[in-house]
Structures are given as structure tokens and as C-alpha cells.
Design a protein around this motif. Structure first.
Motif, PDB file in Angstrom:
ATOM      1  N   SER A 121      61.234   9.734  96.639  1.00 49.00           N
ATOM      2  CA  SER A 121      60.616  10.946  97.140  1.00 49.00           C
ATOM      3  C   SER A 121      61.592  12.095  96.953  1.00 49.00           C
ATOM      4  O   SER A 121      62.750  11.886  96.593  1.00 49.00           O
ATOM      5  N   SER A 122      61.133  13.315  97.203  1.00 48.04           N
ATOM      6  CA  SER A 122      61.995  14.482  97.083  1.00 48.04           C
ATOM      7  C   SER A 122      61.671  15.473  98.189  1.00 48.04           C
ATOM      8  O   SER A 122      60.596  15.415  98.794  1.00 48.04           O
ATOM      9  N   VAL A 123      62.574  16.395  98.428  1.00 49.35           N
ATOM     10  CA  VAL A 123      62.369  17.416  99.449  1.00 49.35           C
ATOM     11  C   VAL A 123      61.152  18.263  99.087  1.00 49.35           C
ATOM     12  O   VAL A 123      60.358  18.634  99.962  1.00 49.35           O
ATOM     13  N   ALA A 124      60.974  18.541  97.808  1.00 48.91           N
ATOM     14  CA  ALA A 124      59.829  19.344  97.359  1.00 48.91           C
ATOM     15  C   ALA A 124      58.511  18.643  97.685  1.00 48.91           C
ATOM     16  O   ALA A 124      57.498  19.297  97.941  1.00 48.91           O
ATOM     17  N   GLU A 125      58.514  17.324  97.677  1.00 50.47           N
ATOM     18  CA  GLU A 125      57.307  16.559  97.991  1.00 50.47           C
ATOM     19  C   GLU A 125      57.069  16.503  99.502  1.00 50.47           C
ATOM     20  O   GLU A 125      55.918  16.478  99.949  1.00 50.47           O
ATOM     21  N   ILE A 126      58.148  16.496 100.289  1.00 52.13           N
ATOM     22  CA  ILE A 126      58.055  16.339 101.741  1.00 52.13           C
ATOM     23  C   ILE A 126      57.777  17.657 102.456  1.00 52.13           C
ATOM     24  O   ILE A 126      57.037  17.692 103.435  1.00 52.13           O
ATOM     25  N   ALA A 127      58.336  18.752 101.983  1.00 53.80           N
ATOM     26  CA  ALA A 127      58.195  20.048 102.660  1.00 53.80           C
ATOM     27  C   ALA A 127      56.743  20.434 102.966  1.00 53.80           C
ATOM     28  O   ALA A 127      56.450  20.849 104.098  1.00 53.80           O
ATOM     29  N   PRO A 128      55.799  20.288 102.024  1.00 52.20           N
ATOM     30  CA  PRO A 128      54.412  20.653 102.350  1.00 52.20           C
ATOM     31  C   PRO A 128      53.778  19.745 103.417  1.00 52.20           C
ATOM     32  O   PRO A 128      52.847  20.149 104.100  1.00 52.20           O
ATOM     33  N   LEU A 129      54.299  18.539 103.560  1.00 49.47           N
ATOM     34  CA  LEU A 129      53.761  17.607 104.553  1.00 49.47           C
ATOM     35  C   LEU A 129      54.136  18.018 105.968  1.00 49.47           C
ATOM     36  O   LEU A 129      53.461  17.644 106.933  1.00 49.47           O
ATOM     37  N   LEU A 130      55.232  18.758 106.104  1.00 51.27           N
ATOM     38  CA  LEU A 130      55.731  19.140 107.416  1.00 51.27           C
ATOM     39  C   LEU A 130      55.172  20.469 107.906  1.00 51.27           C
ATOM     40  O   LEU A 130      55.467  20.892 109.019  1.00 51.27           O
ATOM     41  N   LYS A 131      54.353  21.113 107.070  1.00 53.23           N
ATOM     42  CA  LYS A 131      53.725  22.375 107.474  1.00 53.23           C
ATOM     43  C   LYS A 131      52.568  22.092 108.419  1.00 53.23           C
ATOM     44  O   LYS A 131      51.992  21.015 108.406  1.00 53.23           O
ATOM     45  N   LYS A 132      52.221  23.103 109.221  1.00 54.52           N
ATOM     46  CA  LYS A 132      51.066  22.993 110.121  1.00 54.52           C
ATOM     47  C   LYS A 132      49.785  22.977 109.296  1.00 54.52           C
ATOM     48  O   LYS A 132      49.753  23.482 108.181  1.00 54.52           O
ATOM     49  N   ASP A 133      48.724  22.446 109.881  1.00 53.55           N
ATOM     50  CA  ASP A 133      47.438  22.291 109.192  1.00 53.55           C
ATOM     51  C   ASP A 133      46.904  23.607 108.626  1.00 53.55           C
ATOM     52  O   ASP A 133      46.271  23.612 107.577  1.00 53.55           O
ATOM     53  N   ASP A 134      47.142  24.707 109.328  1.00 54.40           N
ATOM     54  CA  ASP A 134      46.575  25.987 108.914  1.00 54.40           C
ATOM     55  C   ASP A 134      47.517  26.832 108.059  1.00 54.40           C
ATOM     56  O   ASP A 134      47.165  27.930 107.645  1.00 54.40           O
ATOM     57  N   GLU A 135      48.723  26.327 107.778  1.00 54.70           N
ATOM     58  CA  GLU A 135      49.681  27.062 106.938  1.00 54.70           C
ATOM     59  C   GLU A 135      49.324  26.891 105.471  1.00 54.70           C
ATOM     60  O   GLU A 135      48.803  25.856 105.054  1.00 54.70           O
ATOM     61  N   GLU A 136      49.671  27.913 104.698  1.00 59.63           N
ATOM     62  CA  GLU A 136      49.435  27.849 103.254  1.00 59.63           C
ATOM     63  C   GLU A 136      50.392  26.813 102.647  1.00 59.63           C
ATOM     64  O   GLU A 136      51.568  26.748 102.992  1.00 59.63           O
TER      65      GLU A 136
END
Length: 153
Positions: A32-47
Motif C-alpha cells: 500500500s502507499s500513503v497516496a492510496e490511504i489518504a483518501p480513505l481517511l477523509k470524511k464522507d462529505d469531503e472531496e
């Protein structure tokens, strides 16, 4: 409960960076990579929000167990159970943090959500067992909140 919510809760509980989340996932053998994980940690309504799939969540939970308890090289790795359910998340967290039944009751008591012993043991039964009980989202949220209070002090 959404896998992303569990991921964010455990990240906050352990106070770890995105890079450490990647390391935890890699402990179970998934690259895995940080680039792959970062979007997973955003809130549901965040872009840029991306839903965490069951496979990644299973790798994360196994990696967490390996991080906290160590990996026994003499035993073969357990096969991944899919789909990831709230009951499975509860079981993996119990194993990772080496929680006994009394610890589980204390955690739930700390968030004003007392649970009887039979209710608690029903959550850890195998699916299909006559006394099996499905772990609800609210129960898992309360457990994560109580565990966070315990870990972060």
C-alpha cells in the motif's frame, strides 16, 4: 459501520500518521502507499473521499494484531474472512489489544453502555450459532470510543 470510520477511529486512538497506517497494512502482506490511504481517511462529505473495501480493512486489522502482539512465524497465516463485519472488527480489536472479558465490560461501562456477560459473549460466537448476536454500529462506536479513552488515557 463504515470501514473508513473504523480506520479513522483506530488511527486517532493510536495517534499514528498515514505512513504508520501503511506500515500496519504492510505487516499483513499487502502493499500500500500513503497516496492510496489518504483518501480513505477523509470524511464522507469531503472531496476525494474513497470508500475502504473489505479486503483492505481485513489486512489493516490483521496488521494491527501483528503490530500489537507480534507475528508467529511458526504458524501459517489465517485466511482472510470476507466480508468484514462489525463482529469481526470487535474480535480483531479484542485480540490486538489483548482484552479479557472484564476489560471489555470496563470499556463499555466507561462510555455508559453496560452490557451483560451473555450479551457480550454472544457477539463473539460464530455466525450461525444459536446464541450469535450481530454487533450493531452504535455498539461498535461506543466500544471504539471506550477503547480510545483506555488507550489514550
Amino acid at each position: 459501520m463504515l470501514n473508513n470510520d473504523v480506520l479513522r477511529s483506530v488511527r486517532y486512538m493510536l495517534d499514528v500518521s498515514d505512513a504508520k497506517i501503511v506500515e500496519i497494512i504492510q505487516l499483513s502482506g499487502k502493499q500500500s502507499s500513503v497516496a492510496e490511504i489518504a483518501p480513505l481517511l477523509k470524511k464522507d462529505d469531503e472531496e476525494g473521499f474513497v470508500a475502504c473495501d473489505d479486503e483492505l480493512m481485513a489486512h489493516f486489522l490483521d496488521g494491527l494484531v501483528y503490530l500489537k502482539r507480534g507475528k508467529d512465524e511458526s504458524r501459517p497465516a489465517q485466511p482472510f474472512e470476507l466480508p468484514v463485519t462489525n463482529n469481526m472488527v470487535l474480535k480483531k480489536l479484542r485480540v490486538a489489544f489483548e482484552l479479557k472479558e472484564d476489560d471489555m465490560h470496563e470499556i463499555m461501562q466507561s462510555v455508559d453502555c453496560p452490557v451483560s456477560k451473555p450479551e457480550m459473549s454472544a457477539l463473539f460466537r460464530k455466525f450461525g450459532h444459536s446464541n450469535y448476536r450481530t454487533c450493531g454500529d452504535q455498539f461498535l462506536r461506543n466500544f471504539l470510543k471506550g477503547l480510545t479513552l483506555r488507550v489514550r488515557g
